[in-house]
Design an enzyme around this catalytic site. Structure first.
Site, PDB file in Angstrom:
ATOM      1  CB  SER A 179     -24.482  -7.168  18.402  1.00 33.22           C
ATOM      2  OG  SER A 179     -23.739  -8.032  17.470  1.00 33.22           O
ATOM      3  CG  HIS A 207     -27.464  -5.428  21.459  1.00 23.59           C
ATOM      4  ND1 HIS A 207     -26.483  -5.276  22.424  1.00 23.59           N
ATOM      5  CD2 HIS A 207     -27.136  -6.734  20.653  1.00 23.59           C
ATOM      6  CE1 HIS A 207     -25.635  -6.196  22.264  1.00 23.59           C
ATOM      7  NE2 HIS A 207     -25.795  -6.965  21.462  1.00 23.59           N
ATOM      8  CE  LYS A 239     -26.310  -8.872  24.647  1.00 22.49           C
ATOM      9  NZ  LYS A 239     -25.042  -9.454  25.035  1.00 22.49           N
TER      10      LYS A 239
HETATM   11  C1  LIG Z   1     -27.296 -10.233  19.425  1.00 19.69           C
HETATM   12  C2  LIG Z   1     -26.862 -11.066  20.463  1.00 19.69           C
HETATM   13  N1  LIG Z   1     -27.375 -12.221  20.662  1.00 19.69           N
HETATM   14  C3  LIG Z   1     -27.137 -13.237  21.572  1.00 19.69           C
HETATM   15  C4  LIG Z   1     -26.198 -12.950  22.330  1.00 19.69           C
HETATM   16  C5  LIG Z   1     -25.594 -13.804  23.450  1.00 19.69           C
HETATM   17  O1  LIG Z   1     -26.411 -13.608  24.643  1.00 19.69           O
HETATM   18  P1  LIG Z   1     -25.727 -14.173  26.110  1.00 19.69           P
HETATM   19  O2  LIG Z   1     -24.551 -13.266  26.390  1.00 19.69           O
HETATM   20  O3  LIG Z   1     -26.879 -14.080  27.019  1.00 19.69           O
HETATM   21  O4  LIG Z   1     -25.422 -15.376  25.777  1.00 19.69           O
HETATM   22  C6  LIG Z   1     -25.576 -11.555  22.458  1.00 19.69           C
HETATM   23  C7  LIG Z   1     -24.455 -11.236  23.254  1.00 19.69           C
HETATM   24  O5  LIG Z   1     -23.866 -11.783  24.118  1.00 19.69           O
HETATM   25  C8  LIG Z   1     -25.813 -10.768  21.215  1.00 19.69           C
HETATM   26  O6  LIG Z   1     -25.076  -9.655  21.336  1.00 19.69           O
END
Ligand SMILES: Cc1ncc(COP(=O)(O)O)c(C=O)c1O
Length: 390
Positions: A179, A207, A239
């Site tokens: 990320s 992502h 996203k």
């Molecule tokens: C790689 C990754 N996994 C999980 C999440 C968490 O997802 P959520 O925003 O739906 O809690 C994020 C960012 O928010 C992320 O960038």
């Protein structure tokens, strides 16, 4: 030490290290243009990769479903909170991914916590990439299994750690697209290693889902890997899909186990049904409007070409996450401020989100950015980096 003194000291320490975070309030919908304090900015900060967060078709789908199903789900999934739009969304996700089943969670954070904790027990081994998202790391810390973190994308270390596993079973956990760096996990190698050691591989494709692969199925599609054991896929909906929530997809037995045992699925109110309906509409658009992914690819190429010509310190990423590595936190913040003064928003990402001395400007593209936006960003970055280095 009193609580008040403790709070003050902690905040002062952050301030002195340039680590105090500030929220900005965006007055209007998420978009490549955002209004903050009455000023319009071109924003390169959101994860709204396909530009769907404010798509009128999603808004209408949400409104229609709210008329029919109300706002709140009113209960958890296992009581009476599992409404028809949730069921429809799970079927649509499974069909889209070519997976037997999918299970919708309230957020990606909760999905990661839920799946890792449901699938691991004391005596098991969890292997995690050092650069995994905080939600996967926290999932590992909360689990009763032993947690070992391997150097970023280092399959040799994974192999070595797998050979140390004793009686229990092993889960390998990795971001599919990292990320803060935008690079890809070595999925084919990790899958072979998992298969050879009877381990399961959980990939977090927050992502990649919607963005990668010709049809937007994500990192697995991009690498022509089927979604079958040992792979378990987690994807998020907040996203590229432009809505909110997350899912886990895989074989029917896995999903049934999660329904029975994933605590972050069981002990929480189900997400608003209208959101699930909006996500179904989003999934239809993701499938049909491949021009959004093509646009992203073209923009990333334009940015990387321009950045190379200017000698900007960009990372090795072919995805819409393009980090510009600045180094020290204060310099990253200064560069972000310079960009802001030129009407451009790019967030400075600092430790502990990224390793020490690797603070960066995290540029993210959306299908709704124009070529002119990219060129303006490149000009702004050249100025901002030379000023913060001076
Ligand atoms: C790689 C990754 N996994 C999980 C999440 C968490 O997802 P959520 O925003 O739906 O809690 C994020 C960012 O928010 C992320 O960038």
């Amino acid at each position: 030490m009193t609580w008040t003194v403790d709070f003050e000291r902690r905040l002062d320490a952050r301030r002195m290290q340039g680590l105090l975070r500030r929220r900005i309030t965006v007055d209007g919908p998420q978009s490549s243009r955002v209004q903050v304090d009455g000023r319009l900015y071109v924003s390169f900060c959101s994860n709204d990769y396909l530009g769907l967060a404010n798509d009128r078709r999603l808004v209408s789908a949400l409104q229609r479903a709210a008329d029919r199903y109300g706002v709140g789900a009113g209960a958890s999934h296992l009581i009476t909170g599992h409404l028809a739009p949730h069921e429809d969304l799970e079927a649509a996700l499974a069909e889209f991914l070519g997976a037997p089943k999918a299970l919708v969670f309230s957020t990606g954070y909760m999905a990661n916590l839920g799946v890792v904790n449901a699938l691991s027990r004391r005596g098991d081994l969890l292997l995690e990439d050092r650069l995994n998202h905080a939600s996967l790391i926290d999932a590992g810390l909360l689990a009763r299994a032993q947690l070992r973190r391997y150097a970023h994308a280092d399959c040799t270390e994974v192999r070595r750690l797998l050979s140390t596993a004793s009686r229990g079973r092993t889960l390998i956990l990795t971001d599919a697209v990292f990320s803060m760096d935008g690079d890809l996990a070595p999925l084919p190698e990790l899958i072979s290693l998992a298969a050879a050691h009877d381990a399961r591989l959980i990939i977090d494709d927050a992502h990649g889902f919607g963005v990668l692969g010709d049809r937007g199925r994500g990192s697995l599609e991009q690498s022509a890997i089927p979604l079958v054991p040992p792979v378990i896929m987690m994807g998020t909906l907040g996203k590229a899909l432009g809505t909110f929530g997350a899912f886990v997809a895989g074989e029917a037995l896995l999903i049934e186990t999660l329904i029975q045992e994933a605590r972050t699925y069981i002990y929480t109110t189900a997400p608003p049904p209208a959101l699930a309906a909006a996500t179904c509409e989003s999934l239809r658009i993701v499938r049909e409007e491949s021009w959004r992914r093509e646009r992203l690819r073209a923009m990333v190429a334009r940015f990387r070409r321009g950045a190379a010509e200017l000698g900007l310190p960009i990372g090795e990423s072919g995805t819409p996450i393009q980090p510009v590595i600045v180094g020290e936190s204060k310099r990253a913040v200064a560069a972000s401020r310079t960009l802001q003064s030129r009407g451009i928003l790019v967030t400075a990402i600092r430790p502990p989100t990224v390793p020490p001395h690797s603070a960066r400007l995290r540029v993210t593209f959306s299908a709704t950015h124009t070529d002119e936006d990219v060129d303006r960003l490149l000009d702004g970055l050249a100025v901002a980096l030379s000023e913060c280095q001076a």
